[in-house]
Design a protein around this motif. Structure first.
Motif, PDB file in Angstrom:
ATOM      1  N   LEU A   4       0.828  -1.210   0.000  1.00 35.03           N
ATOM      2  CA  LEU A   4       0.000   0.000   0.000  1.00 35.03           C
ATOM      3  C   LEU A   4       0.857   1.252   0.000  1.00 35.03           C
ATOM      4  CD1 LEU A   4      -2.865  -0.903   2.474  1.00 35.03           C
ATOM      5  CD2 LEU A   4      -3.093  -0.194   0.090  1.00 35.03           C
ATOM      6  N   ILE A   5       1.932   1.220   0.795  1.00 34.33           N
ATOM      7  CA  ILE A   5       2.815   2.399   0.860  1.00 34.33           C
ATOM      8  C   ILE A   5       3.493   2.617  -0.495  1.00 34.33           C
ATOM      9  CG2 ILE A   5       4.829   3.446   1.991  1.00 34.33           C
ATOM     10  CD1 ILE A   5       3.977   1.980   4.559  1.00 34.33           C
ATOM     11  N   SER A   6       3.927   1.507  -1.144  1.00 37.94           N
ATOM     12  CA  SER A   6       4.591   1.736  -2.440  1.00 37.94           C
ATOM     13  C   SER A   6       3.573   2.114  -3.523  1.00 37.94           C
ATOM     14  CB  SER A   6       5.487   0.568  -2.853  1.00 37.94           C
ATOM     15  OG  SER A   6       4.760  -0.583  -2.935  1.00 37.94           O
ATOM     16  N   VAL A  11       1.393   6.115  -7.155  1.00 35.37           N
ATOM     17  CA  VAL A  11       0.254   6.918  -7.636  1.00 35.37           C
ATOM     18  C   VAL A  11       0.594   8.416  -7.539  1.00 35.37           C
ATOM     19  CG1 VAL A  11      -2.201   7.483  -7.233  1.00 35.37           C
ATOM     20  CG2 VAL A  11      -1.449   5.111  -7.156  1.00 35.37           C
ATOM     21  N   ALA A  12       1.501   8.765  -6.608  1.00 36.63           N
ATOM     22  CA  ALA A  12       1.916  10.172  -6.459  1.00 36.63           C
ATOM     23  C   ALA A  12       2.439  10.738  -7.788  1.00 36.63           C
ATOM     24  CB  ALA A  12       2.972  10.307  -5.364  1.00 36.63           C
ATOM     25  N   TYR A  13       3.194   9.930  -8.569  1.00 34.11           N
ATOM     26  CA  TYR A  13       3.706  10.396  -9.865  1.00 34.11           C
ATOM     27  C   TYR A  13       2.546  10.729 -10.791  1.00 34.11           C
ATOM     28  CZ  TYR A  13       8.327   8.376  -8.781  1.00 34.11           C
ATOM     29  OH  TYR A  13       9.534   8.094  -8.221  1.00 34.11           O
ATOM     30  N   LEU A  57      -6.155   6.216  -0.679  1.00 31.18           N
ATOM     31  CA  LEU A  57      -4.945   5.432  -0.360  1.00 31.18           C
ATOM     32  C   LEU A  57      -4.218   6.039   0.839  1.00 31.18           C
ATOM     33  CD1 LEU A  57      -3.259   4.712  -3.816  1.00 31.18           C
ATOM     34  CD2 LEU A  57      -3.900   3.016  -2.101  1.00 31.18           C
ATOM     35  N   GLY A  58      -4.098   7.377   0.837  1.00 27.29           N
ATOM     36  CA  GLY A  58      -3.389   8.088   1.909  1.00 27.29           C
ATOM     37  C   GLY A  58      -4.016   7.803   3.264  1.00 27.29           C
ATOM     38  N   VAL A  59      -5.361   7.796   3.317  1.00 26.86           N
ATOM     39  CA  VAL A  59      -6.041   7.556   4.593  1.00 26.86           C
ATOM     40  C   VAL A  59      -5.707   6.148   5.117  1.00 26.86           C
ATOM     41  CG1 VAL A  59      -8.306   7.325   5.699  1.00 26.86           C
ATOM     42  CG2 VAL A  59      -7.885   9.204   4.119  1.00 26.86           C
ATOM     43  N   VAL A  60      -5.685   5.156   4.217  1.00 26.11           N
ATOM     44  CA  VAL A  60      -5.359   3.787   4.634  1.00 26.11           C
ATOM     45  C   VAL A  60      -3.874   3.711   5.037  1.00 26.11           C
ATOM     46  CG1 VAL A  60      -5.363   1.358   3.970  1.00 26.11           C
ATOM     47  CG2 VAL A  60      -7.129   2.871   3.087  1.00 26.11           C
ATOM     48  N   VAL A  61      -3.006   4.307   4.198  1.00 33.48           N
ATOM     49  CA  VAL A  61      -1.559   4.294   4.474  1.00 33.48           C
ATOM     50  C   VAL A  61      -1.277   4.919   5.854  1.00 33.48           C
ATOM     51  CG1 VAL A  61       0.616   5.425   3.794  1.00 33.48           C
ATOM     52  CG2 VAL A  61      -0.735   4.208   2.097  1.00 33.48           C
ATOM     53  N   TYR A  62      -2.039   5.956   6.177  1.00 34.80           N
ATOM     54  CA  TYR A  62      -1.835   6.643   7.454  1.00 34.80           C
ATOM     55  C   TYR A  62      -1.872   5.656   8.626  1.00 34.80           C
ATOM     56  CZ  TYR A  62      -2.164  10.403  10.874  1.00 34.80           C
ATOM     57  OH  TYR A  62      -1.893  11.266  11.913  1.00 34.80           O
ATOM     58  N   PHE A  63      -2.863   4.755   8.598  1.00 36.53           N
ATOM     59  CA  PHE A  63      -3.040   3.842   9.736  1.00 36.53           C
ATOM     60  C   PHE A  63      -2.121   2.629   9.684  1.00 36.53           C
ATOM     61  CE2 PHE A  63      -6.952   6.343   9.521  1.00 36.53           C
ATOM     62  CZ  PHE A  63      -6.947   6.854  10.816  1.00 36.53           C
ATOM     63  N   ALA A  98      -5.554  20.461  -0.006  1.00 37.68           N
ATOM     64  CA  ALA A  98      -5.243  20.606  -1.433  1.00 37.68           C
ATOM     65  C   ALA A  98      -6.306  19.911  -2.283  1.00 37.68           C
ATOM     66  CB  ALA A  98      -3.867  20.007  -1.727  1.00 37.68           C
ATOM     67  N   ILE A  99      -6.733  18.729  -1.850  1.00 37.00           N
ATOM     68  CA  ILE A  99      -7.711  17.978  -2.642  1.00 37.00           C
ATOM     69  C   ILE A  99      -9.102  18.623  -2.539  1.00 37.00           C
ATOM     70  CG2 ILE A  99      -8.775  15.682  -2.974  1.00 37.00           C
ATOM     71  CD1 ILE A  99      -5.956  14.568  -2.126  1.00 37.00           C
ATOM     72  N   VAL A 100      -9.386  19.264  -1.399  1.00 37.32           N
ATOM     73  CA  VAL A 100     -10.645  20.021  -1.278  1.00 37.32           C
ATOM     74  C   VAL A 100     -10.634  21.156  -2.316  1.00 37.32           C
ATOM     75  CG1 VAL A 100     -11.957  21.624   0.200  1.00 37.32           C
ATOM     76  CG2 VAL A 100     -11.108  19.464   1.150  1.00 37.32           C
TER      77      VAL A 100
HETATM   78  C1  HEM Z   1      -2.457  13.906  -3.638  1.00 30.51           C
HETATM   79  C2  HEM Z   1      -2.192  13.685  -2.369  1.00 30.51           C
HETATM   80  C3  HEM Z   1      -0.952  12.979  -1.883  1.00 30.51           C
HETATM   81  C4  HEM Z   1       0.261  12.816  -2.482  1.00 30.51           C
HETATM   82  C5  HEM Z   1       0.740  13.314  -3.849  1.00 30.51           C
HETATM   83  C6  HEM Z   1       1.073  12.027  -1.561  1.00 30.51           C
HETATM   84  C7  HEM Z   1       2.372  11.648  -1.785  1.00 30.51           C
HETATM   85  C8  HEM Z   1       3.167  10.915  -0.911  1.00 30.51           C
HETATM   86  C9  HEM Z   1       4.535  10.519  -1.150  1.00 30.51           C
HETATM   87  C10 HEM Z   1       5.315  10.839  -2.420  1.00 30.51           C
HETATM   88  C11 HEM Z   1       4.955   9.842  -0.067  1.00 30.51           C
HETATM   89  C12 HEM Z   1       6.353   9.226   0.136  1.00 30.51           C
HETATM   90  C13 HEM Z   1       6.294   7.751  -0.232  1.00 30.51           C
HETATM   91  C14 HEM Z   1       7.664   7.144  -0.170  1.00 30.51           C
HETATM   92  O1  HEM Z   1       8.444   7.471   0.718  1.00 30.51           O
HETATM   93  O2  HEM Z   1       7.956   6.299  -1.027  1.00 30.51           O
HETATM   94  C15 HEM Z   1       3.857   9.784   0.883  1.00 30.51           C
HETATM   95  C16 HEM Z   1       3.902   9.166   2.106  1.00 30.51           C
HETATM   96  C17 HEM Z   1       2.867   9.157   3.017  1.00 30.51           C
HETATM   97  N1  HEM Z   1       1.600   9.691   2.828  1.00 30.51           N
HETATM   98 FE1  HEM Z   1       0.976  10.706   1.198  1.00 30.51          FE
HETATM   99  N2  HEM Z   1       0.322  11.750  -0.434  1.00 30.51           N
HETATM  100  C18 HEM Z   1      -0.913  12.314  -0.597  1.00 30.51           C
HETATM  101  C19 HEM Z   1      -1.963  12.271   0.299  1.00 30.51           C
HETATM  102  C20 HEM Z   1      -1.918  11.710   1.541  1.00 30.51           C
HETATM  103  C21 HEM Z   1      -2.983  11.740   2.512  1.00 30.51           C
HETATM  104  C22 HEM Z   1      -4.325  12.449   2.281  1.00 30.51           C
HETATM  105  C23 HEM Z   1      -2.548  11.056   3.611  1.00 30.51           C
HETATM  106  C24 HEM Z   1      -3.248  10.747   4.915  1.00 30.51           C
HETATM  107  C25 HEM Z   1      -4.496  11.051   5.201  1.00 30.51           C
HETATM  108  C26 HEM Z   1      -1.199  10.596   3.345  1.00 30.51           C
HETATM  109  C27 HEM Z   1      -0.414   9.869   4.208  1.00 30.51           C
HETATM  110  C28 HEM Z   1       0.880   9.482   3.984  1.00 30.51           C
HETATM  111  C29 HEM Z   1       1.709   8.789   4.962  1.00 30.51           C
HETATM  112  C30 HEM Z   1       1.290   8.365   6.375  1.00 30.51           C
HETATM  113  C31 HEM Z   1       2.949   8.565   4.356  1.00 30.51           C
HETATM  114  C32 HEM Z   1       4.161   7.855   4.972  1.00 30.51           C
HETATM  115  C33 HEM Z   1       4.126   6.364   4.636  1.00 30.51           C
HETATM  116  C34 HEM Z   1       5.329   5.643   5.205  1.00 30.51           C
HETATM  117  O3  HEM Z   1       6.445   5.805   4.641  1.00 30.51           O
HETATM  118  O4  HEM Z   1       5.168   4.911   6.176  1.00 30.51           O
HETATM  119  N3  HEM Z   1      -0.849  10.997   2.072  1.00 30.51           N
HETATM  120  N4  HEM Z   1       2.783  10.442   0.344  1.00 30.51           N
END
Ligand code: HEM
Length: 143
Positions: A4-6, A11-13, A57-63, A98-100
């Protein structure tokens, strides 16, 4: 969990690519005063859809993220550590905001009655959303 994290990382790209394209496309649309066509509609729609997929995805990754357990040590400990603060507070809140903005831009462009207004609303709201996203990407570990 790692998958999920990867996935979130990959998907970020896609999200950033579609948002940059939509923004630049809307900006040029305003500047050269052309008509807002189905290609412009589709491009901005993909930006919206991928932003929403990334939000879910971000919400799930968070937990499931290893960072999450840091909350056990309390708010103070999280806020004092720059990395924990970024992943647990700043990145999520800024990106939700940002998404809002991106969603508002999408619905406001649909209400607009002429092409110039449509391009303008996409350019402003997607542009602001993109700036917020870029300000809180963990650049030290991504890409
Ligand atoms: C368009 C919106 C978003 C983008 C472009 C984005 C992008 C990213 C990127 C590039 C990383 C780094 C991943 C890595 O190290 O390989 C990351 C990590 C993370 N993101 Fe997001 N994110 C977004 C939205 C969110 C949201 C809304 C949440 C939570 C509600 C979230 C939670 C996290 C967390 C917890 C990590 C750390 C994961 C870990 O390394 O354990 N993200 N995100």
């Amino acid at each position: 969990m790692d998958t999920l994290i990867s996935l979130h990382s990959t998907v970020a790209y896609v999200v950033l690519a579609f948002l940059v394209l939509s923004f630049v496309n809307a900006l040029t649309g305003v500047l050269v005063s052309r008509g807002f066509g189905s290609r412009d509609f589709r491009l901005s729609l993909f930006g919206l859809i991928f932003s929403h997929i990334q939000l879910l995805l971000g919400v799930v990754v968070y937990f499931v993220s290893p960072y999450f357990s840091a909350w056990e040590n309390g708010m103070g400990a999280v806020m004092k550590d720059a990395t924990l603060r970024l992943f647990l507070v700043e990145h999520p809140t800024t990106n939700v905001l940002a998404i809002v903005l991106i969603t508002m831009g999408w619905s406001l462009h649909k209400k607009a009655t002429n092409s110039r207004k449509k391009f303008f609303r996409i350019a402003v709201f997607y542009g602001l959303g993109l700036l917020l996203l870029l300000s809180r990407i963990p650049w030290q570990q991504w890409p």
